[in-house]
Design a protein around this motif. Structure first.
Motif, PDB file in Angstrom:
ATOM      1  N   TYR A   1       0.863  -1.180   0.000  1.00  0.00           N
ATOM      2  CA  TYR A   1       0.000   0.000   0.000  1.00  0.00           C
ATOM      3  C   TYR A   1       0.901   1.232   0.000  1.00  0.00           C
ATOM      4  CZ  TYR A   1       0.926   0.542   5.035  1.00  0.00           C
ATOM      5  OH  TYR A   1       1.537   0.704   6.248  1.00  0.00           O
ATOM      6  N   GLY A   2       0.292   2.409  -0.019  1.00  0.00           N
ATOM      7  CA  GLY A   2       1.070   3.644  -0.055  1.00  0.00           C
ATOM      8  C   GLY A   2       1.968   3.708  -1.272  1.00  0.00           C
ATOM      9  N   VAL A   3       1.451   3.337  -2.442  1.00  0.00           N
ATOM     10  CA  VAL A   3       2.260   3.191  -3.644  1.00  0.00           C
ATOM     11  C   VAL A   3       2.487   4.541  -4.314  1.00  0.00           C
ATOM     12  CG1 VAL A   3       2.400   2.079  -5.908  1.00  0.00           C
ATOM     13  CG2 VAL A   3       1.335   0.876  -3.983  1.00  0.00           C
TER      14      VAL A   3
ATOM     15  N   VAL B   1       9.020   1.894  -8.576  1.00  0.00           N
ATOM     16  CA  VAL B   1       7.765   1.960  -7.831  1.00  0.00           C
ATOM     17  C   VAL B   1       8.110   1.770  -6.357  1.00  0.00           C
ATOM     18  CG1 VAL B   1       5.500   0.913  -7.437  1.00  0.00           C
ATOM     19  CG2 VAL B   1       6.437   1.043  -9.766  1.00  0.00           C
ATOM     20  N   VAL B   2       7.692   2.696  -5.521  1.00  0.00           N
ATOM     21  CA  VAL B   2       7.993   2.668  -4.093  1.00  0.00           C
ATOM     22  C   VAL B   2       6.690   2.377  -3.343  1.00  0.00           C
ATOM     23  CG1 VAL B   2       9.056   3.913  -2.177  1.00  0.00           C
ATOM     24  CG2 VAL B   2       9.768   4.402  -4.533  1.00  0.00           C
ATOM     25  N   PHE B   3       6.770   1.551  -2.306  1.00  0.00           N
ATOM     26  CA  PHE B   3       5.556   1.193  -1.577  1.00  0.00           C
ATOM     27  C   PHE B   3       5.908   0.721  -0.178  1.00  0.00           C
ATOM     28  CE2 PHE B   3       7.059  -2.507  -3.833  1.00  0.00           C
ATOM     29  CZ  PHE B   3       6.857  -3.583  -2.991  1.00  0.00           C
ATOM     30  N   LEU B   4       4.880   0.595   0.647  1.00  0.00           N
ATOM     31  CA  LEU B   4       5.010   0.084   2.005  1.00  0.00           C
ATOM     32  C   LEU B   4       4.428  -1.325   2.072  1.00  0.00           C
ATOM     33  CD1 LEU B   4       3.830   3.238   4.010  1.00  0.00           C
ATOM     34  CD2 LEU B   4       6.185   2.440   3.735  1.00  0.00           C
ATOM     35  N   ARG B   5       5.075  -2.166   2.856  1.00  0.00           N
ATOM     36  CA  ARG B   5       4.575  -3.518   3.085  1.00  0.00           C
ATOM     37  C   ARG B   5       5.223  -4.071   4.339  1.00  0.00           C
ATOM     38  NH1 ARG B   5       5.998  -7.093  -1.602  1.00  0.00           N
ATOM     39  NH2 ARG B   5       7.978  -7.266  -0.506  1.00  0.00           N
ATOM     40  N   SER B   6       4.428  -4.712   5.162  1.00  0.00           N
ATOM     41  CA  SER B   6       4.974  -5.344   6.351  1.00  0.00           C
ATOM     42  C   SER B   6       5.777  -6.581   5.966  1.00  0.00           C
ATOM     43  CB  SER B   6       3.853  -5.743   7.311  1.00  0.00           C
ATOM     44  OG  SER B   6       3.152  -4.602   7.756  1.00  0.00           O
ATOM     45  N   ALA B   7       6.709  -6.942   6.829  1.00  0.00           N
ATOM     46  CA  ALA B   7       7.555  -8.104   6.542  1.00  0.00           C
ATOM     47  C   ALA B   7       6.745  -9.386   6.489  1.00  0.00           C
ATOM     48  CB  ALA B   7       8.657  -8.212   7.590  1.00  0.00           C
ATOM     49  N   GLY B   8       5.665  -9.438   7.223  1.00  0.00           N
ATOM     50  CA  GLY B   8       4.796 -10.610   7.230  1.00  0.00           C
ATOM     51  C   GLY B   8       3.386 -10.176   7.526  1.00  0.00           C
TER      52      GLY B   8
ATOM     53  N   SER C   1       4.583  -3.091  12.003  1.00  0.00           N
ATOM     54  CA  SER C   1       5.032  -1.881  11.321  1.00  0.00           C
ATOM     55  C   SER C   1       5.468  -2.203   9.904  1.00  0.00           C
ATOM     56  CB  SER C   1       6.201  -1.239  12.079  1.00  0.00           C
ATOM     57  OG  SER C   1       5.816  -0.886  13.384  1.00  0.00           O
ATOM     58  N   PRO C   2       5.170  -1.309   8.961  1.00  0.00           N
ATOM     59  CA  PRO C   2       5.551  -1.570   7.572  1.00  0.00           C
ATOM     60  C   PRO C   2       7.003  -1.191   7.300  1.00  0.00           C
ATOM     61  CG  PRO C   2       4.388   0.506   7.696  1.00  0.00           C
ATOM     62  CD  PRO C   2       4.388  -0.066   9.084  1.00  0.00           C
ATOM     63  N   ASP C   3       7.570  -1.825   6.287  1.00  0.00           N
ATOM     64  CA  ASP C   3       8.874  -1.470   5.765  1.00  0.00           C
ATOM     65  C   ASP C   3       8.698  -0.772   4.416  1.00  0.00           C
ATOM     66  OD1 ASP C   3      10.205  -2.710   7.895  1.00  0.00           O
ATOM     67  OD2 ASP C   3      10.140  -4.650   6.897  1.00  0.00           O
ATOM     68  N   LEU C   4       9.750  -0.065   4.007  1.00  0.00           N
ATOM     69  CA  LEU C   4       9.757   0.592   2.702  1.00  0.00           C
ATOM     70  C   LEU C   4      10.401  -0.329   1.685  1.00  0.00           C
ATOM     71  CD1 LEU C   4       9.040   3.356   1.369  1.00  0.00           C
ATOM     72  CD2 LEU C   4      11.450   3.944   1.654  1.00  0.00           C
ATOM     73  N   TRP C   5       9.722  -0.492   0.527  1.00  0.00           N
ATOM     74  CA  TRP C   5      10.183  -1.357  -0.540  1.00  0.00           C
ATOM     75  C   TRP C   5      10.235  -0.576  -1.843  1.00  0.00           C
ATOM     76  CZ3 TRP C   5      11.029  -6.835  -0.261  1.00  0.00           C
ATOM     77  CH2 TRP C   5      10.813  -7.386   1.007  1.00  0.00           C
ATOM     78  N   VAL C   6      11.067  -1.060  -2.770  1.00  0.00           N
ATOM     79  CA  VAL C   6      11.125  -0.457  -4.095  1.00  0.00           C
ATOM     80  C   VAL C   6      11.130  -1.574  -5.146  1.00  0.00           C
ATOM     81  CG1 VAL C   6      13.654  -0.301  -4.074  1.00  0.00           C
ATOM     82  CG2 VAL C   6      12.325   1.199  -5.581  1.00  0.00           C
ATOM     83  N   LEU C   7      10.371  -1.365  -6.199  1.00  0.00           N
ATOM     84  CA  LEU C   7      10.347  -2.289  -7.337  1.00  0.00           C
ATOM     85  C   LEU C   7      11.070  -1.623  -8.502  1.00  0.00           C
ATOM     86  CD1 LEU C   7       9.116  -4.835  -8.887  1.00  0.00           C
ATOM     87  CD2 LEU C   7       7.333  -3.224  -9.609  1.00  0.00           C
ATOM     88  N   ASP C   8      12.092  -2.294  -9.026  1.00  0.00           N
ATOM     89  CA  ASP C   8      12.752  -1.837 -10.246  1.00  0.00           C
ATOM     90  C   ASP C   8      11.902  -2.306 -11.431  1.00  0.00           C
ATOM     91  OD1 ASP C   8      15.417  -0.783 -11.544  1.00  0.00           O
ATOM     92  OD2 ASP C   8      14.883  -2.646 -12.586  1.00  0.00           O
TER      93      ASP C   8
END
Length: 606
Positions: free
Chosen positions: A23-25, A34-41, A46-53
């Motif tokens: 979420y929070g894309v 593409v940057v987004f938030l997602r929890s580790a499980g 708390s969510p972590d910050l992720w990036v998709l190349d």
């Protein structure tokens, strides 16, 4: 009938569904990341910050926990604050570092070119970190603090902002050389701040137009703002000269009840026209539309909910990207994504559906990349998807959706999963968060709590009465000055209409519940429709509209000084005490709420 899932477990499992999903894309302007938030499980708090190349389709965890974040124009730098500590990430290399500051920080945002980092402090200051270190850009003695939260604040959105959908109070210029910032004292003002210390005030008639509804400063054109009169029945879209702070009127907004700006507007189009949201209310039309310099660019049959952004695509004229819009085409329970042409053409106003499957769809856009739900598209080709670690939902609700009464009110009836036709069921009427918030939507996650109540032996009925978005402007604004009467009448009439289609609804045993504005309505229902509603639970209800935020109260009821009788009619304070009403706060357990309802309407305990 027994409750099949314990409520704490329901809350945990529903949180698992939400937390494990992306979420929070946001998408960089060049479409590369593409940057987004997602929890580790699924059950991580708390969510972590992720990036998709986008080119390779690979995902990388950047860091966290990150409750929220900001990125630069092309998504090469990200910032976030956790427990007041500031973090900066290089999204190309993956390096993450904590940035030292003098105190607790909030709302960090990198400049569009990523060279500077702005943030807010707990004492109401706006600071910028750049080549010369951490410098104060705006702040003053006697500002806000934990001892005096009502003091002067720079960069904060302010109390009425959420009513208009504005979540922020400061914005970078496209070149990163200036910041446009709100100053909150007893009223809101707006100022252009140079990074070298110079500044100018933004000039408009703040006495006549005190509400700052929206601010946008894109790469195209000057900053645009929407300001509203106190009673919200008239507004102006203004362009700001970033050198002098002087403003020029681009459009006027007017409505006899209240102006409802469309989120994502105003904005400057590539051809220089200014896009605004408005309403079409003549020649039989009743529509929420988009206009470019006064010309209609969306069809009247599309209820526009939000402008998501501009999207370049193959085959469009240079400089004329399409708009990506979230809206509803006919069925209020659905939200779909549409592509709207902005370039000149002979086809007139048109919107092409991007999504067709029933549901409540969301999107994000940057350059030629479009993310719809969790699918990533580039140039019309699916290039990947954002991975979800969401847990399965506790229930698979199957509400029976309908449009009832001559007003075609959206309604849903939810039965226990083991219900057998011919078994009469007591009714739980949900007011949710009240008008302005839809309940009847095609999103299984939104029905989980209601299914839990259904499993306890209720037919749960939800009605989107007049005052609710998604149908038409006249439907949404019919509650003006008569919110209580219209809303309660719609729910009463909807119940009787549904009973004609659902004969197992036991209208001799009706309970109501709601939160906030919905809690106020639930309490009013048990007082003013006692012959229908036997009992009610009101969580954190509004009791006296004279004590609610002024902008919110005046939108629905007008000024207190002009209409004290209207406020008195909408107040709970003079209603007599009744054992059939339970008023609780948000910490009150749902099992206790359920026990009260069961006991009051005479249900047997499981």
């Amino acid at each position: 009938m027994l409750v099949s899932v314990d409520f704490p477990d329901l809350a945990r499992r529903t949180a698992g569904f939400r937390n494990g999903a992306p979420y929070g894309v946001t998408v960089g302007a060049d479409g590369a990341r593409v940057v987004f938030l997602r929890s580790a499980g699924p059950y991580a708090a708390s969510p972590d910050l992720w990036v998709l190349d986008v080119a390779s389709g690979t995902e990388r965890r950047v860091g966290g926990p990150a409750p929220d974040y900001g990125i630069d124009r092309d998504a090469t730098v990200a910032t976030w604050s956790h427990d007041g500590r500031l973090h900066r990430a290089d999204l190309l290399s993956g390096r993450v570092a904590e940035v030292p500051t003098d105190g607790r920080t909030t709302d960090p945002q990198p400049s569009p070119d990523g060279t500077h980092l702005g943030y807010l402090t707990a004492d109401g200051c706006l600071r910028v970190i750049g080549p010369h270190g951490d410098e104060l850009l705006a702040g003053e003695p006697g500002g806000a603090s934990w001892r005096d939260p009502g003091g002067v604040r720079w960069g904060s959105a302010g109390e009425p902002a959420d009513l208009f959908g504005r979540a922020r109070g400061w914005w970078w210029s496209p070149d990163g050389g200036q910041i446009l910032a709100c100053r909150l004292a007893r009223a809101v003002s707006l100022h252009l701040l140079d990074l070298d210390g110079g500044w100018v005030d933004v000039h408009w008639d703040r006495e006549t137009y005190p509400h700052l509804a929206d601010v946008r400063w894109d790469d195209i054109g000057p900053p645009l703002i929407t300001v509203l009169r106190r009673m919200q029945q008239h507004g102006l879209v203004l362009a700001i000269d970033p050198r002098t702070g002087e403003t020029q009127v681009h459009a006027e907004l007017a409505d006899a009840r209240w102006v409802e700006p469309v989120p994502g507007t105003p904005r400057q189009l590539a051809d220089g026209r200014v896009l605004v949201g408005g309403e079409l209310a003549h020649d039989g039309f009743d529509a929420r539309c988009l206009f470019a310099d006064g010309s209609l660019i969306t069809p009247p049959g599309l209820y526009v909910r939000r402008v998501i952004g501009a999207h370049s695509r193959t085959g469009t004229p240079a400089g004329s990207p399409d708009l990506i819009v979230a809206g509803t085409d006919g069925e209020p329970s659905m939200q779909h994504i549409f592509r709207v042409r902005t370039g000149a053409s002979g086809a007139g106003a048109e919107a092409t559906p991007v999504t067709t499957e029933p549901g409540w769809h969301t999107a994000a856009v940057g350059g030629d990349v479009l993310v719809v739900d969790d699918r990533v598209w580039r140039g019309g080709t699916a290039v990947g998807a954002l991975t979800s670690h969401a847990a399965p939902l506790p229930y698979r609700p199957a509400p029976v959706l309908d449009r009832v009464t001559d007003r075609r009110l959206p309604a849903g009836v939810l039965y226990p999963t083991d219900w057998v036709s011919g078994t009469r069921l007591p009714v739980l009427l949900t007011f949710g968060a009240g008008p302005g918030h839809q309940q009847v939507i095609a999103d299984p996650a939104a029905w989980q709590e209601r299914q839990w109540f259904a499993q306890a032996g209720f037919a749960v009925v939800s009605v989107d009465s007049r005052g609710t978005p998604g149908v038409a402007p006249s439907f949404e604004k019919a509650v003006h000055r008569r919110l209580a009467d219209v809303t309660l009448a719609d729910h009463r009439d909807a119940l009787h209409a549904l009973w004609g289609k659902h004969p197992d609804l036991d209208l001799d045993r009706v309970a109501a519940r709601g939160v906030g504005l919905g809690g106020w309505l639930a309490a009013l229902a048990v007082h003013r429709h006692a012959g229908l509603v036997r009992c009610a639970v009101a969580r954190d209800p509004i009791t006296d509209w004279g004590h609610t935020p002024t902008a919110y109260a005046e939108r629905y009821l007008g000024r207190l000084a002009d209409a004290p009788d209207v406020y008195a009619h909408h107040s709970l304070t003079d209603e007599p005490d009744t054992p059939d009403l339970l008023v609780v706060d948000r910490a009150f357990g749902l099992h206790q709420e359920l026990d009260f309802i069961r006991r009051t309407i005479g249900m047997e305990h499981p």
